[in-house]
Design an enzyme around this catalytic site. Structure first.
Site, short mmCIF file in Angstrom:
data_model
loop_
_atom_site.label_atom_id
_atom_site.label_comp_id
_atom_site.label_asym_id
_atom_site.label_seq_id
_atom_site.Cartn_x
_atom_site.Cartn_y
_atom_site.Cartn_z
N HIS A 109 0.92 -1.05 -0.03
CA HIS A 109 0.07 0.15 0.02
C HIS A 109 1.03 1.28 0.13
O HIS A 109 1.56 1.58 0.95
CB HIS A 109 -0.93 -0.15 1.28
CG HIS A 109 -1.53 1.25 1.49
ND1 HIS A 109 -3.14 1.35 1.45
CD2 HIS A 109 -1.41 2.55 1.67
CE1 HIS A 109 -3.27 2.45 1.54
NE2 HIS A 109 -2.31 3.37 1.85
N ARG A 158 -8.48 14.67 3.17
CA ARG A 158 -8.32 15.12 4.61
C ARG A 158 -6.63 14.95 5.14
O ARG A 158 -5.93 14.11 4.21
CB ARG A 158 -9.31 14.23 5.80
CG ARG A 158 -9.04 12.91 5.72
CD ARG A 158 -9.43 12.19 6.66
NE ARG A 158 -9.73 10.63 6.43
CZ ARG A 158 -8.76 9.90 6.48
NH1 ARG A 158 -7.57 10.11 6.73
NH2 ARG A 158 -8.94 8.49 5.98
N GLU A 166 -8.06 4.78 -3.99
CA GLU A 166 -8.95 5.54 -3.19
C GLU A 166 -8.26 7.07 -3.05
O GLU A 166 -6.69 7.09 -2.93
CB GLU A 166 -9.74 5.28 -2.06
CG GLU A 166 -9.03 4.94 -0.75
CD GLU A 166 -9.91 4.89 0.34
OE1 GLU A 166 -10.84 5.32 0.28
OE2 GLU A 166 -9.57 4.39 1.34
#
Ligand code: ADP
Length: 447
Positions: free
Chosen positions: A208, A291, A287
């Protein structure tokens, strides 16, 4: 510049935002539930307003109470932190409608990225590579079976409204499709009130890797490199590092450049993170988070840029003070997320903190709202501290991290400090040789 900012959050992130505000000469307003009367974020803030009872839905998610607190204290702006209302487009809209500045992106961009299908379609249009899968939501079993044939098993069912890894199910063969489809939809409905799901190829050994972006409202966009967040348990990040042991400079510049171009094209403002899976030299967008991320401090450690200060500057219409060429990546940083949980069973362990001694020394940063005597309430997330350690290279960073974890004392409650000690002692970790499944194998969740 703002005179007063209301911080719509609690715990370590509320402190983090308070610190940036005070350095900039901005007054802060804390909000809190009745369970947090004695919390550190309330003690440090210039003013505080109690906004409701312990359950988050009645306090930290209570939009009318938060807007009233901003009104009565005369705040100019609201910083949402992460979690809670930070990715709630309606909240961002209401904040602006009530005459406050929302320190974050526009409601339109929050909404767009909150729907994973729209996010993927947007990413594809912007030229980002995607995981192969369904182009939209999948609403019947035949479609799943056809996709399985086309892209090959295993495939992953994911929730359109997803977050925190909920509603995800792996299908190894057509025989498992029906049950997985039913379960994923049930889980998604329960967690998000939206049962829509989509399908992606399930990658067997990806890392990731996410790219930090910063954009002002004048068209200037920079990327601040990557964070490797492959060490996860139940799709939740446990330890993050930057730079990634798996990337070289050319790969970093390629994916960073692609991400920055996409963000510029979108006209996005503020900080944002594009998340990718990385396998066999290829990146696949999954994705975007609109934020500040929990793991932002490791990026700050190697770039020297205060991301919260930049968020505030961008929100006041300021121009970025640097270009991509000015950004230098120096050294290595690792963050350990320390949860109040049993390090073996992961059962939450709220209660009274009897002793507290955080580590110190060169290259060590602790973001935490803990203190000796603090009574940790059982109502909220179990993340209680982030230990962020930096070194001139990965080896020095690891030596320092080992020492800092040894020094850390939290008495009275269980924490995951022993898990981190065990994890960083593994030869695979020392060699940087891990993927998103590695930690679950270590803790016995997966074979
Ligand atoms: P959420 O919003 O629920 O956190 P993400 O799309 O960000 O969902 O995925 C969370 C994690 O799930 C990823 O970091 C990765 O570990 C795993 N994951 C997501 N998509 C895939 C995929 N196609 N193949 C394998 N693992 C995946």
């Amino acid at each position: 510049m703002f005179d007063k900012v209301l911080i719509a959050n609690r715990g370590e992130i509320a402190l983090r935002i308070h610190r940036a505000c005070h350095e900039m000469g901005i007054q802060t307003v804390a909000i809190h539930s009745t369970a947090d009367n004695d919390a550190m974020h309330v003690r440090l803030a210039d003013e505080s307003v109690c906004i409701g009872p312990p359950p988050a839905k009645d306090s930290y998610l209570n939009i009318p109470a938060i807007l009233s607190a901003a009104t009565i204290t005369g705040a100019d702006a609201i910083h949402p932190g992460y979690g809670f209302l930070s990715e709630n487009a309606r909240f961002a809209e209401l904040v602006e409608e009530h005459g406050f500045t929302f320190i974050g992106p526009t409601p339109e961009h929050i909404r767009m990225m909150g729907d994973k299908i729209v996010a993927k379609q947007t990413a594809a249009k912007l030229g980002l590579p995607l995981v192969p899968g369904s182009p939209g939501p999948v609403d019947n079993l035949d479609e799943i079976k056809a996709l399985g044939q086309e892209i090959g098993y295993p495939v992953l069912i994911k929730a359109v409204a997803g977050g925190g890894g909920r509603g995800m199910k792996v299908i190894d063969s057509e025989a498992q499709a029906e049950e997985a489809f039913t379960l994923a939809r049930q889980e998604a409905t329960a967690a998000f009130g939206n049962g829509a799901v989509y399908v992606e190829k399930y990658l067997g050994k990806p890392r990731h890797i996410e790219i930090q972006i910063l954009a002002d409202t004048h068209g200037n966009v920079v990327h601040l490199g990557e964070r490797d967040c492959s060490l996860q348990r139940r799709h939740q990040k446990v330890l993050e590092e930057t730079p990634s042991p798996a990337l070289n400079r050319e790969m970093r510049e390629r994916i960073g450049g692609l991400a920055a171009d996409a963000i510029r094209e979108m006209g996005y403002r503020g900080v944002g993170t594009l998340e990718f899976l990385f396998q066999d030299g290829e990146f696949y967008f999954i994705e975007m988070n609109t934020r500040l991320q929990v793991e932002h401090p490791i990026t700050e450690a190697i770039t020297g840029i205060d991301l919260v200060r930049e968020q505030i500057r961008v929100a006041t219409g300021g121009t970025l003070a640097f270009t991509q060429a000015d950004i230098k990546f120096a050294g290595h940083a690792i963050e350990c997320r320390i949860n109040a949980e049993n390090p073996e069973t992961f059962v939450p362990s709220p209660g009274r903190v009897t002793d507290y001694h955080p580590p110190g020394g060169l290259g060590v940063r602790v973001d935490s709202a803990l203190y000796a005597g603090y009574r940790m309430p059982p109502y909220y997330d179990s993340l209680v501290a982030k230990l962020i350690v930096a070194g001139t290279n990965r080896n020095e960073c690891l030596m320092r991290l080992r020492r800092a974890l040894e020094e850390y004392v939290v008495g009275g409650i269980d924490t995951t400090i022993p898990l981190h000690q065990r994890l960083i002692a593994q030869p695979d970790f020392v060699n940087g040789d891990y993927n998103i499944h590695w930690l679950e194998r270590l803790v016995g969740l997966k074979k």
